[in-house]
Design a protein around this motif. Sequence first.
Motif, PDB file in Angstrom:
ATOM      1  N   UNK A  90       0.859  -1.179   0.000  1.00 60.26           N
ATOM      2  CA  UNK A  90       0.000   0.000   0.000  1.00 60.26           C
ATOM      3  C   UNK A  90       0.899   1.232   0.000  1.00 60.26           C
ATOM      4  N   UNK A  91       0.733   2.170  -0.941  1.00 57.83           N
ATOM      5  CA  UNK A  91       1.586   3.368  -0.960  1.00 57.83           C
ATOM      6  C   UNK A  91       1.592   4.131   0.356  1.00 57.83           C
ATOM      7  N   UNK A  92       0.502   4.043   1.124  1.00 57.45           N
ATOM      8  CA  UNK A  92       0.443   4.756   2.396  1.00 57.45           C
ATOM      9  C   UNK A  92       1.431   4.193   3.420  1.00 57.45           C
ATOM     10  N   UNK A  93       2.035   3.049   3.129  1.00 60.27           N
ATOM     11  CA  UNK A  93       3.070   2.502   4.002  1.00 60.27           C
ATOM     12  C   UNK A  93       4.378   3.272   3.876  1.00 60.27           C
ATOM     13  N   UNK A  94       4.508   4.085   2.828  1.00 59.96           N
ATOM     14  CA  UNK A  94       5.674   4.951   2.679  1.00 59.96           C
ATOM     15  C   UNK A  94       5.431   6.184   3.541  1.00 59.96           C
ATOM     16  N   UNK A  95       6.289   6.398   4.522  1.00 58.02           N
ATOM     17  CA  UNK A  95       6.042   7.427   5.534  1.00 58.02           C
ATOM     18  C   UNK A  95       5.800   8.799   4.937  1.00 58.02           C
ATOM     19  N   UNK A  96       6.596   9.185   3.939  1.00 58.97           N
ATOM     20  CA  UNK A  96       6.452  10.531   3.376  1.00 58.97           C
ATOM     21  C   UNK A  96       5.179  10.687   2.548  1.00 58.97           C
ATOM     22  N   UNK A  97       4.644   9.597   2.018  1.00 54.28           N
ATOM     23  CA  UNK A  97       3.363   9.670   1.318  1.00 54.28           C
ATOM     24  C   UNK A  97       2.228   9.822   2.324  1.00 54.28           C
ATOM     25  N   UNK A  98       2.321   9.115   3.434  1.00 51.91           N
ATOM     26  CA  UNK A  98       1.272   9.162   4.451  1.00 51.91           C
ATOM     27  C   UNK A  98       1.117  10.549   5.056  1.00 51.91           C
ATOM     28  N   UNK A  99       2.177  11.358   5.021  1.00 50.62           N
ATOM     29  CA  UNK A  99       2.118  12.684   5.636  1.00 50.62           C
ATOM     30  C   UNK A  99       1.975  13.813   4.617  1.00 50.62           C
ATOM     31  N   UNK A 100       1.740  13.489   3.350  1.00 49.32           N
ATOM     32  CA  UNK A 100       1.613  14.524   2.328  1.00 49.32           C
ATOM     33  C   UNK A 100       0.386  15.400   2.560  1.00 49.32           C
ATOM     34  N   UNK A 101       0.541  16.678   2.241  1.00 43.43           N
ATOM     35  CA  UNK A 101      -0.577  17.594   2.239  1.00 43.43           C
ATOM     36  C   UNK A 101      -1.430  17.390   1.000  1.00 43.43           C
ATOM     37  N   UNK A 102      -2.456  18.216   0.774  1.00 38.37           N
ATOM     38  CA  UNK A 102      -3.321  18.068  -0.393  1.00 38.37           C
ATOM     39  C   UNK A 102      -2.583  18.329  -1.697  1.00 38.37           C
ATOM     40  N   UNK A 103      -3.024  17.643  -2.735  1.00 37.76           N
ATOM     41  CA  UNK A 103      -2.478  17.878  -4.066  1.00 37.76           C
ATOM     42  C   UNK A 103      -3.108  19.152  -4.624  1.00 37.76           C
TER      43      UNK A 103
END
Length: 287
Positions: A126-139
């Motif tokens: 799951x991409x959300x397992x990548x820490x920096x993706x999980x904390x991204x702000x809105x696109x």
Amino acid sequence: MPEMPEVESLRQFLTQRCVGHAIAQVDLAAISALKTYDPPFAALQGLVVDGVHRYGKFLALDCGGLWLVFHLARAGWLRWREELPTTPPRPGRGPLALRVTLDDRSGFELTEAGTQRKLAVHVVTDPQQVAHIATLGPDPLDDDFTPEVLGAILAKAGRAQLKGILRDQRLIAGIGNAYSDEILHTARLSPYQPANALAAEAVAALHATIRGELTEAIRRAEGLAAKDLKGEKKSGMKVHGRTGLPCPVCGDTVREVSFADSAMQYCPTCQTKGKPLADRRMSRLLK
């Protein structure tokens, strides 16, 4: 550093060339690039690419529920080849970090120039397992990114400077050093403008500028091969990377402020009421 417009263009490029193909071989040439170990990257072999997605500056290949996720960092790039070598690369030699070969022998290589090794590759479920993706702000190109959302971000940031707000991936995903310069120039705002000092009309104008600059950059890159995206990005800049050249809007000289590991460019007439900003690096040297 590739930013959201280039990464989005790479997503479109890879979608056209990878979706529907199986991954025949994955070769890791730089051990430092791999940030996960379970599942192993070899598990990607034989899986079909179902889609290519973007999360901020991250690219993610969906391979039947197993994801190859990568971030090109400052000096990384993607190089497409219609036919890849059959012999595996030698680890630790040259800029090559990862090679992905498809079932028709075409594929791509991730490379990284320079001595710093910050390119990151993840294999996850799951991409959300990548820490920096999980904390991204809105696109900033999502429909949910409204002027009201931007206003709330700026209000919460308080006196923080606009330049830093635009670059903070936890607040707004995908904008980096180059496009923050371009956005602020088009919006006629100082990089040092406090975030909470903008009136509602200025917030709405900044929101429109963010979406307009990014959308136009993606449009310019549409249909280009991966190898041509860097040149297109540079040619489309009005102030970033143009220190000492005339501003295309007013003719004033584009100025620069240098930091330890980066620099920003701006136009005094367009953005700071004609006042040059102090170059902090030079100020330290003069003390």
